[in-house]
Motif scaffolding. Structure first.
Motif, PDB file in Angstrom:
ATOM      1  N   PHE A 117     -15.725  96.264  39.586  1.00 16.70           N
ATOM      2  CA  PHE A 117     -14.709  96.662  40.568  1.00 16.70           C
ATOM      3  C   PHE A 117     -13.652  95.564  40.682  1.00 16.70           C
ATOM      4  N   LEU A 118     -14.102  94.316  40.910  1.00 23.20           N
ATOM      5  CA  LEU A 118     -13.141  93.228  41.135  1.00 23.20           C
ATOM      6  C   LEU A 118     -12.295  92.951  39.897  1.00 23.20           C
ATOM      7  N   ALA A 119     -12.950  92.975  38.720  1.00 20.53           N
ATOM      8  CA  ALA A 119     -12.228  92.595  37.498  1.00 20.53           C
ATOM      9  C   ALA A 119     -11.331  93.717  36.988  1.00 20.53           C
ATOM     10  N   LEU A 120     -11.724  94.972  37.147  1.00 26.69           N
ATOM     11  CA  LEU A 120     -11.013  96.054  36.464  1.00 26.69           C
ATOM     12  C   LEU A 120     -10.502  97.175  37.372  1.00 26.69           C
ATOM     13  N   VAL A 121     -11.286  97.553  38.368  1.00 28.88           N
ATOM     14  CA  VAL A 121     -10.875  98.692  39.197  1.00 28.88           C
ATOM     15  C   VAL A 121      -9.860  98.251  40.255  1.00 28.88           C
ATOM     16  N   ARG A 122     -10.094  97.098  40.842  1.00 35.31           N
ATOM     17  CA  ARG A 122      -9.182  96.636  41.889  1.00 35.31           C
ATOM     18  C   ARG A 122      -7.742  96.538  41.392  1.00 35.31           C
ATOM     19  N   PRO A 123      -7.497  95.872  40.232  1.00 31.13           N
ATOM     20  CA  PRO A 123      -6.104  95.852  39.762  1.00 31.13           C
ATOM     21  C   PRO A 123      -5.550  97.252  39.500  1.00 31.13           C
ATOM     22  N   ALA A 124      -6.423  98.168  39.029  1.00 29.33           N
ATOM     23  CA  ALA A 124      -5.953  99.537  38.773  1.00 29.33           C
ATOM     24  C   ALA A 124      -5.539 100.210  40.088  1.00 29.33           C
ATOM     25  N   LEU A 125      -6.323 100.000  41.142  1.00 31.31           N
ATOM     26  CA  LEU A 125      -5.982 100.599  42.435  1.00 31.31           C
ATOM     27  C   LEU A 125      -4.699  99.981  42.988  1.00 31.31           C
ATOM     28  N   LEU A 126      -4.530  98.674  42.771  1.00 33.24           N
ATOM     29  CA  LEU A 126      -3.297  98.018  43.234  1.00 33.24           C
ATOM     30  C   LEU A 126      -2.086  98.635  42.542  1.00 33.24           C
ATOM     31  N   LYS A 127      -2.253  98.934  41.246  1.00 31.23           N
ATOM     32  CA  LYS A 127      -1.145  99.569  40.514  1.00 31.23           C
ATOM     33  C   LYS A 127      -0.894 100.973  41.073  1.00 31.23           C
ATOM     34  N   LEU A 128      -1.957 101.744  41.272  1.00 26.31           N
ATOM     35  CA  LEU A 128      -1.799 103.098  41.812  1.00 26.31           C
ATOM     36  C   LEU A 128      -1.095 103.083  43.165  1.00 26.31           C
ATOM     37  N   MET A 129      -1.404 102.089  43.985  1.00 24.72           N
ATOM     38  CA  MET A 129      -0.838 101.984  45.339  1.00 24.72           C
ATOM     39  C   MET A 129       0.652 101.727  45.374  1.00 24.72           C
ATOM     40  N   GLY A 130       1.208 101.351  44.223  1.00 27.99           N
ATOM     41  CA  GLY A 130       2.647 101.116  44.177  1.00 27.99           C
ATOM     42  C   GLY A 130       3.027  99.647  44.232  1.00 27.99           C
ATOM     43  N   LEU A 131       2.040  98.762  44.132  1.00 33.35           N
ATOM     44  CA  LEU A 131       2.353  97.331  44.155  1.00 33.35           C
ATOM     45  C   LEU A 131       3.198  96.968  42.936  1.00 33.35           C
ATOM     46  N   ARG A 132       4.138  96.067  43.107  1.00 37.45           N
ATOM     47  CA  ARG A 132       4.987  95.692  41.961  1.00 37.45           C
ATOM     48  C   ARG A 132       4.150  94.893  40.953  1.00 37.45           C
ATOM     49  N   SER A 133       4.599  94.961  39.690  1.00 35.85           N
ATOM     50  CA  SER A 133       3.727  94.497  38.608  1.00 35.85           C
ATOM     51  C   SER A 133       3.313  93.033  38.730  1.00 35.85           C
ATOM     52  N   GLN A 134       4.206  92.176  39.243  1.00 33.11           N
ATOM     53  CA  GLN A 134       3.811  90.754  39.287  1.00 33.11           C
ATOM     54  C   GLN A 134       2.689  90.483  40.293  1.00 33.11           C
ATOM     55  N   ASP A 135       2.414  91.432  41.182  1.00 32.70           N
ATOM     56  CA  ASP A 135       1.339  91.218  42.163  1.00 32.70           C
ATOM     57  C   ASP A 135       0.039  91.910  41.779  1.00 32.70           C
ATOM     58  N   ILE A 136       0.034  92.574  40.603  1.00 28.86           N
ATOM     59  CA  ILE A 136      -1.179  93.281  40.192  1.00 28.86           C
ATOM     60  C   ILE A 136      -2.022  92.341  39.339  1.00 28.86           C
ATOM     61  N   GLY A 137      -3.299  92.276  39.649  1.00 24.55           N
ATOM     62  CA  GLY A 137      -4.167  91.420  38.845  1.00 24.55           C
ATOM     63  C   GLY A 137      -5.450  91.188  39.582  1.00 24.55           C
ATOM     64  N   GLY A 138      -6.281  90.339  39.038  1.00 18.21           N
ATOM     65  CA  GLY A 138      -7.559  90.039  39.676  1.00 18.21           C
ATOM     66  C   GLY A 138      -7.338  89.202  40.920  1.00 18.21           C
ATOM     67  N   PRO A 139      -8.420  88.935  41.632  1.00 13.45           N
ATOM     68  CA  PRO A 139      -8.330  88.054  42.801  1.00 13.45           C
ATOM     69  C   PRO A 139      -7.823  86.662  42.397  1.00 13.45           C
ATOM     70  N   PRO A 140      -7.358  85.861  43.356  1.00 13.78           N
ATOM     71  CA  PRO A 140      -6.834  84.527  43.030  1.00 13.78           C
ATOM     72  C   PRO A 140      -7.896  83.644  42.372  1.00 13.78           C
ATOM     73  N   MET A 141      -7.449  82.833  41.413  1.00 14.61           N
ATOM     74  CA  MET A 141      -8.375  81.949  40.685  1.00 14.61           C
ATOM     75  C   MET A 141      -8.147  80.494  41.093  1.00 14.61           C
ATOM     76  N   LEU A 142      -9.231  79.763  41.171  1.00 19.97           N
ATOM     77  CA  LEU A 142      -9.168  78.325  41.435  1.00 19.97           C
ATOM     78  C   LEU A 142      -9.746  77.589  40.239  1.00 19.97           C
ATOM     79  N   LYS A 143      -9.250  76.376  40.023  1.00 17.38           N
ATOM     80  CA  LYS A 143      -9.836  75.537  38.991  1.00 17.38           C
ATOM     81  C   LYS A 143     -10.830  74.604  39.684  1.00 17.38           C
ATOM     82  N   ALA A 144     -12.040  74.525  39.134  1.00 22.06           N
ATOM     83  CA  ALA A 144     -13.054  73.652  39.740  1.00 22.06           C
ATOM     84  C   ALA A 144     -13.833  73.003  38.615  1.00 22.06           C
ATOM     85  N   SER A 145     -14.730  72.065  38.974  1.00 25.51           N
ATOM     86  CA  SER A 145     -15.586  71.510  37.925  1.00 25.51           C
ATOM     87  C   SER A 145     -16.992  72.051  38.131  1.00 25.51           C
ATOM     88  N   SER A 146     -17.678  72.285  37.040  1.00 23.50           N
ATOM     89  CA  SER A 146     -19.021  72.846  37.140  1.00 23.50           C
ATOM     90  C   SER A 146     -19.979  71.783  37.654  1.00 23.50           C
TER      91      SER A 146
END
Ligand code: AMP
Ligand code: MG
Length: 430
Positions: free
Chosen positions: A328-357
């Motif tokens: 859902f988070l990786a693939l369906v959520r961005p698809a729903l955001l697109k369906l909702m009419g969100l502009r393309s630059q805001d469509i994508g997965g949740p925000p990513m952070l860089k961290a160390s393992s």
């Protein structure tokens, strides 16, 4: 457990296939425009997607004004003195909401508070903490200050510097977050034209599933996917249609699909798309619409299906509770955001952070892995990601403890302690 196959698609390839198959509510054919948009009072429009550009009817701020409590004066006075200090006579006071309209000249100043309209002719403000009051001056009531740290135009806000009258303040396709509501309000607007909410139906499939309230029985387990998916959909601002648990029975499945597709933009289901069950769903789905079944090189979440039934898009997610949430988070959520009419630059997965393992992790190249992790700030200031426990695709406990998913990309191999990794954060998403 099936082996990874070189024919499996990467999540990115699957996203591209999904992206090709869906179009935004904003591009709906004209005959479907009825009821597509609605005009809402500003507060009710929170989190909705703007259906038209917002052009500003006025300048914000509406007049030049002071950015500080201090004294407004002519900035040219700064260049005219050979000494390090300037002395000015205080001739009046302008407060926020109460301007000072007297005539001014060089050598004079007006006391101003933050937001006060700049007296005509004055363009610079010296903050009050920089000035000294001159004792026994003639004429009385004068200030002096050092010119070194000040230049003409300082501490003044220009009319229209935030939003100029006639400019586009907000764009169609932007989501109205609290800042956007504030900006619209600053334009004097109290309503927004937004797309209607996306309507999404969900049902869980499986003969083994119990609905809450049913008594436990041998071999059965409670349906959890419905709660996590409906929760994720609510967070996205969708209007949800809960179709409950549906048995692995062609008649019941068909009825649920028909009910969902008649009323919604999208249908999400869980279960019934794994290799063992796909044939059964496949034949049924082929009857109802156009469908694709994919094997994705990702863990968890290998099988997924997508199709179209009338107006509705169908996303068939795997049955395992964590696999459902990850796909859902990786693939369906961005698809729903697109369906909702969100502009393309805001469509994508949740925000990513860089961290160390925080640990060593074994990882096979050739698939994308999503690990449940908790990101914390290490005492030295950097962000560190540690797994939250057993990572079985059915185990929700480690999902509950996590604040994000570490995403180990397709070609990545083992991870050593301290290696840089990316984490998809849950904040605001679930
Ligand atoms: P399936 O994809 O239907 O083969 O299901 C894979 C696994 O997920 C099985 O162990 C199912 O029992 C479990 N599962 C399927 N649907 C659900 C659900 N709605 N809630 C909890 N577990 C589920
Ligand atoms: Mg099943």
């Amino acid at each position: 457990m099936t082996q990874d196959s070189p024919n499996d698609l990467t999540p990115q390839q699957v996203w591209e296939l999904i992206d090709q198959r869906i179009s935004s509510i904003a591009h709906a054919p004209a005959e479907n425009h009825q009821g597509l948009k609605e005009r809402l009072p500003l507060l009710q429009a929170l989190d909705r997607v703007l259906a038209q550009d917002v052009t500003s009817p006025l300048d914000v701020p509406p007049h030049h004004n002071s950015a500080m409590d201090g004294y407004a004066f002519m900035g040219s006075a700064l260049g005219q003195t050979s000494s390090e200090e300037v002395q000015l006579q205080v001739v009046g006071t302008a407060l926020a909401g109460k301007s000072w309209n007297g005539a001014v000249s060089a050598g004079q100043c007006v006391r101003v508070t933050t937001g006060a309209v700049m007296p005509a002719g004055f363009d610079t403000v010296v903050p009050q903490e920089m000035v000294q009051h001159v004792q026994h001056s003639t004429p009385p009531n004068a200030i002096r200050f050092k010119t070194a740290h000040l230049k003409a135009g300082d501490n003044r806000r220009l009319r229209g510097e935030d939003v100029a009258q006639g400019s586009v303040a907000l764009h169609q396709g932007q989501r109205l977050n609290p800042a956007a509501l504030g900006l619209m309000a600053s334009l004097g607007l109290d309503q927004a034209v937004v797309y209607r909410r996306l309507k999404v139906a969900y049902f869980s499939t499986g003969d083994e599933l119990l609905t809450q309230g049913e008594l436990p029985r041998e071999g059965a387990l409670y349906d959890s996917n419905r709660y996590s998916v409906l929760g994720l959909l609510s967070r996205l601002g969708c209007e949800v249609l809960d179709l409950g648990v549906v048995r692995d029975d062609p008649v019941q499945l068909k009825a649920a699909f028909e009910q969902g597709s008649a009323q919604t933009d999208a249908i999400i289901t869980s279960g019934g798309v794994s290799v063992g069950e796909a044939d059964f769903t496949k034949s049924l789905m082929k009857e109802l619409g156009d469908v694709a079944f994919w094997r994705i090189a990702m863990k968890p979440g290998r099988p997924m299906a997508m199709g179209r039934m009338g107006q509705a898009v169908w996303f068939g997610l795997p049955g395992n509770p964590v696999a459902v949430m990850v796909t859902f988070l990786a693939l369906v959520r961005p698809a729903l955001l697109k369906l909702m009419g969100l502009r393309s630059q805001d469509i994508g997965g949740p925000p990513m952070l860089k961290a160390s393992s925080a640990e060593t992790l074994s990882k096979k190249p050739g698939r994308t892995e999503y690990l449940r992790v908790c990101v914390t700030r290490h005492p030295d200031g950097h962000l560190q990601a540690a797994t939250t426990g057993l990572q079985g695709s059915g185990m929700l406990s480690s999902m509950v403890q996590a604040n994000g998913l570490m995403v180990l990309p397709h070609h990545q191999g083992n991870v050593a302690i301290g290696d840089e990794v990316y984490v998809m954060m849950f904040e605001g998403v679930m």
